[in-house]
Scaffold this active site. Structure first.
Site, mmCIF file in Angstrom:
data_model
loop_
_atom_site.group_PDB
_atom_site.id
_atom_site.type_symbol
_atom_site.label_atom_id
_atom_site.label_comp_id
_atom_site.label_asym_id
_atom_site.label_seq_id
_atom_site.Cartn_x
_atom_site.Cartn_y
_atom_site.Cartn_z
ATOM 1 N N CYS A 16 0.831 -1.202 0.000
ATOM 2 C CA CYS A 16 0.000 0.000 0.000
ATOM 3 C C CYS A 16 0.865 1.250 0.000
ATOM 4 O O CYS A 16 2.087 1.198 0.097
ATOM 5 C CB CYS A 16 -0.936 0.007 1.203
ATOM 6 N N ASP A 460 9.432 6.890 -39.972
ATOM 7 C CA ASP A 460 10.388 6.504 -41.000
ATOM 8 C C ASP A 460 9.685 5.625 -42.025
ATOM 9 O O ASP A 460 8.575 5.147 -41.789
ATOM 10 C CB ASP A 460 11.539 5.702 -40.382
#
Length: 762
Positions: A16, A460
């Site tokens: 936690c 590209d």
């Protein structure tokens, strides 16, 4: 002072927000420690220190807080520059090649990377047990059934004590308060012990401390029944948090189980079974049909359909043969394969993916850092508000002390920030794990958050929008049949590794052509190749070189020019004194390229192709895909264009091969490497697409947006529940046990909501 060194630890039982806060604060105060990064979601702690500190003392400090800690494989000295702010205060915590392209085989020395980080060091169980006994350790790892964990046993014991207390209260009302106090102490003593250790280590406002004050205060005002109930509900909430946190961790760690434990090693013509982790780079293994591949490697012989879904998320098996790359954990389909191992077990694709995700979970998103800073002031403010609620009404308005102290204690529990501070890291951890299982690798929460803001994508061409290797698109006949053209051309190219030669050979194999032997083969530098095939002199080369041997007619020249205008490379075949035909080849777009680009444009994202290839070829691909084209670019040109897009107000993602586009990848808001699991693709950019699908760019952006929506939902749940219970407590509708539900209940709800991200998007 020594050089700065990083050490990474596995911390068990950290479930936690308060866990991370306590560990971070305690370790940060240790001598020699420069920085600490604690990740609840991956269960790790990274410590940067100057070498003067006592590592054993650091481990002892963490153990003293109630956690099992073990050092992972050592790291090299850290870079001297400052890293990203990873303070976990309260965290739950192309230049393009032409058609005669180059080989895309990359080798990278991993000697400077910690690839053994997943091989957790063994613990001394006896020592661990002793330490747990000394420090009230109830944060045992949630690896088995929940009821077998220390948390589970403590929760069951506390629940049983509460049931017994209710029975005693029913049978002997006179001693009911004492029965409930005894039941409360059963669960509170370990909580209080952890609260004291945290306070001594610099975290006085831990959830354990708030819980202890509330429970003791309730007893003082004669609310022992509620005190016992609150302690039990708190333990239930912690247990549920542990189960949920364990599920989140297992979602990515389960990938490691995909790699088989054994492999068939081939030596001296014989095979024997060995442990997969002992395979050395360069070894040859045999993979039978239906078996999982035990190592990353290159196929030496055989052809089979490979199910890559476990690694890349690709649902359709991929046909692979000699020279192709395979990944550990993928499934061989219908034929035996001989595979040359290219990566050791600790360095295979799955191991690197797991490591990348775990490290990414330690990198905070801007939203998460903001909430961390907020929580530093939030918790002390809640304590002040609770104190004022408890004392002001009795002092100022003659309110009843018992009533208002009770309300103040409830506000203490309502105000715990656990649910709030876990709202972001839980969602990001689940999202990173979900993406990794689909072949989408993101290096941290900041990258994940930025992706959702992307408004332009620069891609590209070669190896990104296209496959990166040419294919035969047209076989033109002038004086021979199509079969003869392919037969003689393949005979000349047999044995060549040139991309165009490989394309011709692949087409001949696909068409089932028997390739004859060639003799007296000679390469004519830059012009073509010649050889003798079945007694005939054969030439294959450029149209210009062919025209010097045999004049081409206007019609033949026009057909070749038309193919060139389509961005195709044409090789002309001459058999003897006859112009036999021509073969056209082009690096074709990926199968999903058009659909992937459409998914981006449909979401309002501007797309542009940036390529170093010639304009004619780039335009042909661009027209086929319907994309804006910028061609004949040097790497610095690509970087400049990315900057221009950014200055026009766009948030830019640059997608490339992660190798020769470094300037543009670095300049972009998000650099995305497109590659099949190579080291460069995984380590160069901010994110990597493992499978190389263009559609995965849109999937990454969609995952980011889905995650940010989930975070907004989590914050609303955390703050909304607290606001509702704050009002109802002050007006007297709810009390202590609903208040603890506002904290642990909200934390569990937030975690469960975050875990929805582990499921594929609908």
């Amino acid at each position: 002072m020594g050089e700065t060194v990083e050490k990474r630890y596995r911390v068990e039982g950290m479930d936690c927000a308060s866990c991370a806060a306590k560990i971070d604060t305690a370790v940060r105060r240790m001598p020699g420690v420069e920085d600490v990064s604690v990740s609840v979601t991956s269960g790790t702690m990274t410590v940067r220190h100057d070498g003067s500190g006592d590592l054993a003392a650091i481990e002892k400090k963490v153990t003293g807080l109630g956690y099992a800690v073990s050092q992972l494989a050592g790291r090299q000295p850290a870079a001297p520059h400052a890293t990203e702010d990873t303070h976990t205060c309260c965290s739950h915590d192309d230049h393009e090649h032409d058609h005669h392209g180059h080989s895309h085989q990359h080798e990278h020395d991993h000697g400077d990377h910690d690839h053994g980080s997943h091989a957790h060091h063994d613990h001394d169980d006896a020592k661990a047990d002793a330490l747990e006994g000394l420090h009230g350790h109830d944060h045992a790892p949630m690896t088995g059934p929940w009821w077998q964990s220390r948390k589970g046993r403590l929760t069951i014991l506390s629940g049983a004590a509460l049931v017994i207390a209710y029975a005693v209260a029913h049978l002997l009302p006179a001693i009911a308060p004492y029965a409930f106090i005894a039941a409360m102490l059963m669960g509170l003593i370990p909580i209080a012990r952890r609260a004291v250790m945290a306070a001594l280590s610099g975290t006085p406002f831990s959830i354990e401390m708030l819980m202890t004050i509330a429970a003791v205060g309730a007893v003082i005002i004669n609310a022992s029944e509620e005190a016992a109930t609150v302690v039990f509900l708190f333990l239930v909430g912690e247990l549920l948090e542990g189960v949920a946190a364990g599920k989140a961790r297992q979602s990515i760690q389960s990938l490691t189980t995909l790699v088989p434990k054994n492999a068939l090693l081939e030596e001296n013509g014989k095979t024997r079974e060995v442990l997969a982790e002992t395979l050395a780079v360069g070894a040859t293994i045999l993979v039978r049909p239906g078996d999982r591949i035990s190592a990353d490697g290159t196929i030496l012989s055989g052809e089979s359909a490979i199910d890559e879904a476990p690694v890349t998320g690709e649902s359709t098996p991929v046909r692979k043969g000699e020279g192709d790359t395979v990944f550990a954990g993928t499934v061989n389909g219908d034929a035996a394969l001989r595979v040359k191992v290219t990566a050791a077990a600790a360095d295979n694709t799955i191991a690197r993916v797991v490591r990348l995700v775990e490290e990414a979970q330690e990198s905070k998103a801007p939203t998460e850092r903001f909430i961390d800073r907020f929580s530093r002031y939030y918790t002390p403010a809640v304590v002040v508000v609770a104190a004022l609620v408890a004392v002001l009404p009795p002092l100022v308005a003659q309110g009843a002390w018992d009533e208002w102290i009770y309300k103040g204690l409830a506000i203490l529990l309502i105000g715990c920030p656990c649910a709030l501070v876990i709202s972001t890291p839980a969602a990001i951890a689940a999202s990173l794990s979900s993406g990794a299982r689909r072949g989408l690798l993101l290096k941290g929460g900041a990258v994940l958050e930025m992706l959702g803001k992307v408004t332009a994508v620069a891609l590209d061409k070669t190896g990104t929008l296209t496959e990166g290797k040419p294919k035969v698109t047209d076989v033109i006949t002038f004086g021979s049949s199509e079969t003869d053209v392919l037969t003689y051309a393949a005979a000349l190219e047999t044995g060549s590794s040139h991309p165009l030669a490989l394309a011709i050979l692949a087409r001949a194999t696909e068409d089932g052509i028997n390739i004859p032997a060639a003799s007296d083969a000679r390469a004519l530098g830059g012009r073509g190749v010649t050889a003798s095939v079945e007694g005939a002199s054969v030439f294959l080369g450029s149209p210009t070189a062919a025209g010097e041997r045999i004049p081409l007619s206007e019609d033949q020249t026009a057909r070749i020019s038309a193919l060139n205008d389509d961005g195709k490379t044409v090789s002309v075949l001459i058999i003897g004194d006859t112009l036999a035909g021509a073969i056209a080849m082009r690096d074709e777009p990926r199968d999903d390229a058009k659909a992937g680009l459409k998914a981006l444009t449909d979401n309002g994202v501007r797309i542009v192709m940036l390529t170093g290839d010639n304009s004619r070829t780039a335009r042909a691909i661009g027209e086929k895909l319907g994309i804006e084209v910028r061609a004949e670019l040097m790497p610095e040109d690509k970087q400049r264009i990315v900057g221009e897009l950014q200055r026009s107000g766009l948030t830019v993602a640059k997608v490339g091969d992660g190798i020769n586009d470094a300037p543009a990848l670095a300049a972009a808001d998000v650099g995305i490497a497109m590659g099949g699991g190579t080291d460069v693709a995984l380590e160069t950019a901010d994110a990597a697409i493992l499978h190389g699908r263009v559609s995965d760019v849109a999937a990454m952006i969609a995952l980011s947006k889905r995650t940010m929506r989930n975070i907004a939902q989590n914050i609303t749940i955390a703050l909304g529940l607290k606001a509702v219970f704050l009002v109802t407590t002050i007006v007297g509708i709810t009390g202590l046990w609903p208040a603890i539900l506002a904290d642990t209940g909200a934390t569990v709800l937030v975690t469960i909501n975050a875990l929805r991200l582990l499921r594929p998007a609908s």
